[in-house]
Design an enzyme around this catalytic site. Sequence first.
Site, PDB file in Angstrom:
ATOM      1  N   LYS A 177      -6.396  11.203 -22.576  1.00  0.00           N
ATOM      2  CA  LYS A 177      -5.068  10.748 -22.170  1.00  0.00           C
ATOM      3  C   LYS A 177      -4.064  11.206 -23.214  1.00  0.00           C
ATOM      4  O   LYS A 177      -4.374  11.262 -24.411  1.00  0.00           O
ATOM      5  CB  LYS A 177      -5.082   9.217 -22.104  1.00  0.00           C
ATOM      6  CG  LYS A 177      -3.852   8.615 -21.417  1.00  0.00           C
ATOM      7  CD  LYS A 177      -3.676   7.160 -21.760  1.00  0.00           C
ATOM      8  CE  LYS A 177      -4.616   6.162 -21.127  1.00  0.00           C
ATOM      9  NZ  LYS A 177      -4.463   5.960 -19.695  1.00  0.00           N
ATOM     10  N   ASP A 208     -14.177   0.724 -33.543  1.00  0.00           N
ATOM     11  CA  ASP A 208     -12.831   1.290 -33.594  1.00  0.00           C
ATOM     12  C   ASP A 208     -12.943   2.809 -33.746  1.00  0.00           C
ATOM     13  O   ASP A 208     -13.554   3.282 -34.718  1.00  0.00           O
ATOM     14  CB  ASP A 208     -12.126   0.669 -34.808  1.00  0.00           C
ATOM     15  CG  ASP A 208     -10.688   1.123 -34.948  1.00  0.00           C
ATOM     16  OD1 ASP A 208     -10.312   2.151 -34.343  1.00  0.00           O
ATOM     17  OD2 ASP A 208      -9.936   0.446 -35.672  1.00  0.00           O
ATOM     18  N   ASP A 232      -9.847   7.858 -23.006  1.00  0.00           N
ATOM     19  CA  ASP A 232      -8.735   7.328 -22.202  1.00  0.00           C
ATOM     20  C   ASP A 232      -7.947   6.339 -23.058  1.00  0.00           C
ATOM     21  O   ASP A 232      -7.408   5.362 -22.566  1.00  0.00           O
ATOM     22  CB  ASP A 232      -9.342   6.648 -20.967  1.00  0.00           C
ATOM     23  CG  ASP A 232      -8.316   6.349 -19.900  1.00  0.00           C
ATOM     24  OD1 ASP A 232      -7.231   6.955 -19.924  1.00  0.00           O
ATOM     25  OD2 ASP A 232      -8.611   5.500 -19.033  1.00  0.00           O
TER      26      ASP A 232
END
Length: 318
Positions: A162, A97, A122
């Site tokens: 992103k 994570d 991303d």
Amino acid sequence: MGRTSKDKRDIFYRLAKEQGWRARSAFKLLQAEETFHLLGGLTRAVDLCAAPGSWSQVLAKRMYEPLPPEERDKVKIIAVDLQGMAPIEGVTQLRADISKESTAEAIIKFFGGEKAQIVVSDGAPDSTGMHDFDAYVQGELLLSALSISTFILETGGSFVSKIYRADRTSRLYTQLKRFFKDVCVFKPSASRNSSIEAFVVARQFCLPEGHKPCNLITEWHDHPESWVCRKKENPPVVHVPFVAYKGDLDSDRTYDLGEDYVYKEPVQQPLTAAYQDILKKTSQINIKYEGIRVMHDEELFEEWFKAGVDQNSSHDAN
Ligand SMILES: C[S@@+](CC[C@H](N)C(=O)[O-])C[C@H]1O[C@@H](n2cnc3c(N)ncnc32)[C@H](O)[C@@H]1O
């Protein structure tokens, strides 16, 4: 609808299959590379939120494959995701994570004292369809990626991530401007116009004087005034240049396949999908959507879910 309908509606999906990319996202990084020339000559990269792996494929293609075999071992690329990923030559995988500090530590260990020259991310949550909520979670992923970068990126390094353009985007730009001399927003043509998705391309990393690498999310939530906007009623205005990739292909257009068209299967099916478990669970109960409760603790969720099933009744998730 036949199985070729997506091939018609999504030219980048079709090209990804034809050119051997695992996902159409590959074209977003390729277009960023074509515009900003970020990868040439690099040997150390981090790909965050990497599954199923098309950005890692791009990194390997540009950084690992061009080298003669005897020099390839100097290339270090690490790909991190919650999901498993099929192997890619030249890329080391870490299933973790990105919001956990232990992940930053594992990446630092991987580079063995050296620093990365580029971090790409991303990261996107599984979409709930509630744009504000999705954008909020996506912003947290961006901050996690930025936090990791403050530990591992070398001075002068680059960061591509992103970003969903929404309410707090300008605050995220403010944070990026703290760490990078050059920040701009990039919209590849492989990203649909109708989508709130864009990418930040941040170059020339430099830790501000006195800043100790830390989890920026904690800093954000605990002391927003110290670094976001000093006066709530007068937040700073940040101007960030916007660059659009102008290509011949339009991701919002439908293209004819032609008579000789031969359907191709996707290059790599996902090994695991985060939503599979939830689908299995929710298929057994009726959920009445009156609100969304965010469960941070898996055990709590299990308990809550079990209670719902045991009662064998419809469940209010509020
Ligand atoms: C849009 S996909 C990435 C596509 C990838 N760049 C490619 O080209 O194949 C978003 C990914 O973010 C990952 N992700 C979401 N939250 C994450 C987290 N907290 N830590 C690690 N990965 C995460 C998801 O598992 C998913 O694989």
